[in-house]
Design a protein around this motif. Structure first.
Motif, PDB file in Angstrom:
ATOM      1  N   ASN A  24      20.440  -0.771 -42.444  1.00 54.65           N
ATOM      2  CA  ASN A  24      19.430  -0.319 -41.504  1.00 54.65           C
ATOM      3  C   ASN A  24      19.534   1.206 -41.530  1.00 54.65           C
ATOM      4  O   ASN A  24      20.565   1.768 -41.154  1.00 54.65           O
ATOM      5  N   ILE A  25      18.495   1.889 -41.996  1.00 54.58           N
ATOM      6  CA  ILE A  25      18.550   3.319 -42.294  1.00 54.58           C
ATOM      7  C   ILE A  25      17.798   4.121 -41.229  1.00 54.58           C
ATOM      8  O   ILE A  25      16.677   3.758 -40.846  1.00 54.58           O
ATOM      9  N   PHE A  26      18.417   5.210 -40.781  1.00 55.68           N
ATOM     10  CA  PHE A  26      17.804   6.141 -39.828  1.00 55.68           C
ATOM     11  C   PHE A  26      17.992   7.553 -40.375  1.00 55.68           C
ATOM     12  O   PHE A  26      19.029   7.852 -40.981  1.00 55.68           O
ATOM     13  N   TYR A  27      17.023   8.433 -40.145  1.00 57.79           N
ATOM     14  CA  TYR A  27      17.171   9.832 -40.541  1.00 57.79           C
ATOM     15  C   TYR A  27      17.413  10.668 -39.286  1.00 57.79           C
ATOM     16  O   TYR A  27      16.648  10.597 -38.319  1.00 57.79           O
ATOM     17  N   GLU A  38       9.336  12.567 -38.846  1.00 54.58           N
ATOM     18  CA  GLU A  38      10.190  13.323 -37.924  1.00 54.58           C
ATOM     19  C   GLU A  38      11.512  12.586 -37.730  1.00 54.58           C
ATOM     20  O   GLU A  38      11.533  11.370 -37.564  1.00 54.58           O
ATOM     21  N   SER A  39      12.611  13.341 -37.739  1.00 52.00           N
ATOM     22  CA  SER A  39      13.937  12.740 -37.621  1.00 52.00           C
ATOM     23  C   SER A  39      14.363  12.614 -36.159  1.00 52.00           C
ATOM     24  O   SER A  39      13.841  13.297 -35.280  1.00 52.00           O
ATOM     25  N   LEU A  40      15.337  11.743 -35.922  1.00 51.10           N
ATOM     26  CA  LEU A  40      15.955  11.614 -34.605  1.00 51.10           C
ATOM     27  C   LEU A  40      17.041  12.659 -34.449  1.00 51.10           C
ATOM     28  O   LEU A  40      17.622  13.106 -35.435  1.00 51.10           O
ATOM     29  N   THR A  41      17.364  13.023 -33.226  1.00 52.63           N
ATOM     30  CA  THR A  41      18.554  13.833 -32.962  1.00 52.63           C
ATOM     31  C   THR A  41      19.750  12.879 -32.885  1.00 52.63           C
ATOM     32  O   THR A  41      19.569  11.667 -32.691  1.00 52.63           O
ATOM     33  N   PRO A  42      20.982  13.379 -33.004  1.00 54.05           N
ATOM     34  CA  PRO A  42      22.138  12.492 -32.850  1.00 54.05           C
ATOM     35  C   PRO A  42      22.148  11.752 -31.513  1.00 54.05           C
ATOM     36  O   PRO A  42      22.483  10.565 -31.459  1.00 54.05           O
ATOM     37  N   THR A  43      21.749  12.438 -30.432  1.00 57.49           N
ATOM     38  CA  THR A  43      21.732  11.803 -29.114  1.00 57.49           C
ATOM     39  C   THR A  43      20.680  10.701 -29.058  1.00 57.49           C
ATOM     40  O   THR A  43      20.924   9.621 -28.505  1.00 57.49           O
ATOM     41  N   GLU A  44      19.511  10.959 -29.633  1.00 55.06           N
ATOM     42  CA  GLU A  44      18.477   9.916 -29.686  1.00 55.06           C
ATOM     43  C   GLU A  44      18.961   8.737 -30.514  1.00 55.06           C
ATOM     44  O   GLU A  44      18.759   7.577 -30.132  1.00 55.06           O
ATOM     45  N   PHE A  45      19.591   9.027 -31.662  1.00 56.87           N
ATOM     46  CA  PHE A  45      20.103   7.937 -32.497  1.00 56.87           C
ATOM     47  C   PHE A  45      21.097   7.090 -31.710  1.00 56.87           C
ATOM     48  O   PHE A  45      21.066   5.855 -31.781  1.00 56.87           O
ATOM     49  N   ALA A  46      22.005   7.735 -30.968  1.00 52.79           N
ATOM     50  CA  ALA A  46      23.014   6.993 -30.209  1.00 52.79           C
ATOM     51  C   ALA A  46      22.358   6.063 -29.194  1.00 52.79           C
ATOM     52  O   ALA A  46      22.765   4.906 -29.036  1.00 52.79           O
ATOM     53  N   ALA A  47      21.323   6.554 -28.507  1.00 58.71           N
ATOM     54  CA  ALA A  47      20.628   5.716 -27.528  1.00 58.71           C
ATOM     55  C   ALA A  47      19.901   4.563 -28.214  1.00 58.71           C
ATOM     56  O   ALA A  47      19.903   3.423 -27.729  1.00 58.71           O
ATOM     57  N   SER A  54      16.571  -3.453 -47.841  1.00 59.59           N
ATOM     58  CA  SER A  54      17.063  -2.667 -46.711  1.00 59.59           C
ATOM     59  C   SER A  54      15.880  -2.242 -45.862  1.00 59.59           C
ATOM     60  O   SER A  54      14.720  -2.261 -46.313  1.00 59.59           O
ATOM     61  N   CYS A  55      16.139  -1.853 -44.616  1.00 60.71           N
ATOM     62  CA  CYS A  55      15.067  -1.433 -43.720  1.00 60.71           C
ATOM     63  C   CYS A  55      15.290  -0.004 -43.249  1.00 60.71           C
ATOM     64  O   CYS A  55      16.437   0.453 -43.116  1.00 60.71           O
ATOM     65  N   VAL A  56      14.193   0.704 -43.016  1.00 59.95           N
ATOM     66  CA  VAL A  56      14.254   2.075 -42.515  1.00 59.95           C
ATOM     67  C   VAL A  56      13.466   2.118 -41.216  1.00 59.95           C
ATOM     68  O   VAL A  56      12.396   1.519 -41.089  1.00 59.95           O
ATOM     69  N   PHE A  57      14.044   2.827 -40.227  1.00 59.35           N
ATOM     70  CA  PHE A  57      13.437   2.953 -38.910  1.00 59.35           C
ATOM     71  C   PHE A  57      13.029   4.399 -38.688  1.00 59.35           C
ATOM     72  O   PHE A  57      13.855   5.303 -38.818  1.00 59.35           O
ATOM     73  N   LEU A  58      11.766   4.613 -38.323  1.00 57.46           N
ATOM     74  CA  LEU A  58      11.219   5.959 -38.178  1.00 57.46           C
ATOM     75  C   LEU A  58      10.551   6.097 -36.816  1.00 57.46           C
ATOM     76  O   LEU A  58       9.961   5.139 -36.306  1.00 57.46           O
ATOM     77  N   ARG A  59      10.605   7.320 -36.279  1.00 58.72           N
ATOM     78  CA  ARG A  59       9.898   7.592 -35.033  1.00 58.72           C
ATOM     79  C   ARG A  59       8.403   7.326 -35.252  1.00 58.72           C
ATOM     80  O   ARG A  59       7.815   7.764 -36.210  1.00 58.72           O
ATOM     81  N   SER A  60       7.809   6.578 -34.331  1.00 59.67           N
ATOM     82  CA  SER A  60       6.397   6.211 -34.452  1.00 59.67           C
ATOM     83  C   SER A  60       5.489   7.404 -34.125  1.00 59.67           C
ATOM     84  O   SER A  60       5.806   8.206 -33.264  1.00 59.67           O
TER      85      SER A  60
END
Length: 198
Positions: free
Chosen positions: A151-154, A118-127, A192-198
């Motif tokens: 550091n990678i986020f989707y 599951e991806s983050l929303t832009p607002t969640e990413f900003a926080a 590189s590292c990727v960060f995903l919603r747990s």
């Protein structure tokens, strides 16, 4: 107890995986369905769980344009992420999982290996990025890589498109670079590292 070999640590881990006692209650009521994990971690190493807890809101301008952290924004990050953020970004609590790429990988390989997370929303990413960068404003060691690797986020945009957002520390310019790209055959470097919603 039918399963007497379970210890308290294992029981607590199961409760945590279900989302706490609320998740346990939902599972017992049949509202939460558990499916087999689809992760194929042959080329990804799980490193740690990251808890993000921001109790209060903050203004977009105060962080991304304020004093203390030097930023370099890519044009697509400005138009896709920054432009879509509200002026006041609310606090949040969520957990992320941090994985490291064992070899060069594309976005499709990463997402396939991690079961289409599951991806983050832009607002969640900003926080999230504020929470993490505030702990490493000058490239100090910490949760985010500071060795020039990504550091990678989707992130899912308002038009439902998912994009790859990267944060990296630039030691020459002493600042954080934030960029965004469409998903494609872009090759992320191993390490590189990727960060995903747990």
């Amino acid at each position: 107890m039918k399963y007497g070999i379970l210890n308290l640590g294992q029981i607590e881990a199961v409760v945590n995986k279900l989302g706490g006692m609320d998740g346990v209650d939902r599972f017992l009521r049949g509202e939460l369905v558990i499916s087999a994990a689809k992760r194929i971690l042959r080329h990804l190493t799980f490193l740690t769980e990251v808890v993000v807890s921001t109790s209060s809101s903050f203004s977009k301008k105060s962080f991304f344009e304020g004093e203390g952290v030097r930023f370099f924004f890519g044009s697509q990050f400005r138009s896709w992420i920054l432009a879509s953020l509200p002026e006041e970004i609310p606090g949040l609590e969520l957990k992320l999982e941090k994985f490291q790429l064992k070899k060069d990988m594309t976005d499709s390989e990463i997402k396939q290996g991690l079961g289409q997370p599951e991806s983050l929303t832009p607002t969640e990413f900003a926080a999230v990025i504020r929470h993490l960068i505030e702990r490493q404003p000058q490239g100090e060691a910490g949760t985010l890589l500071t060795n020039s690797y990504a550091n990678i986020f989707y992130v899912k945009l308002e038009d439902e498109r998912v994009v790859a957002v990267r944060a990296h520390w630039d030691s020459d310019y002493r600042g954080w670079g934030l960029g965004a790209d469409d998903l494609g055959d872009f090759g992320w470097r191993g390490g590189s590292c990727v960060f995903l919603r747990s």
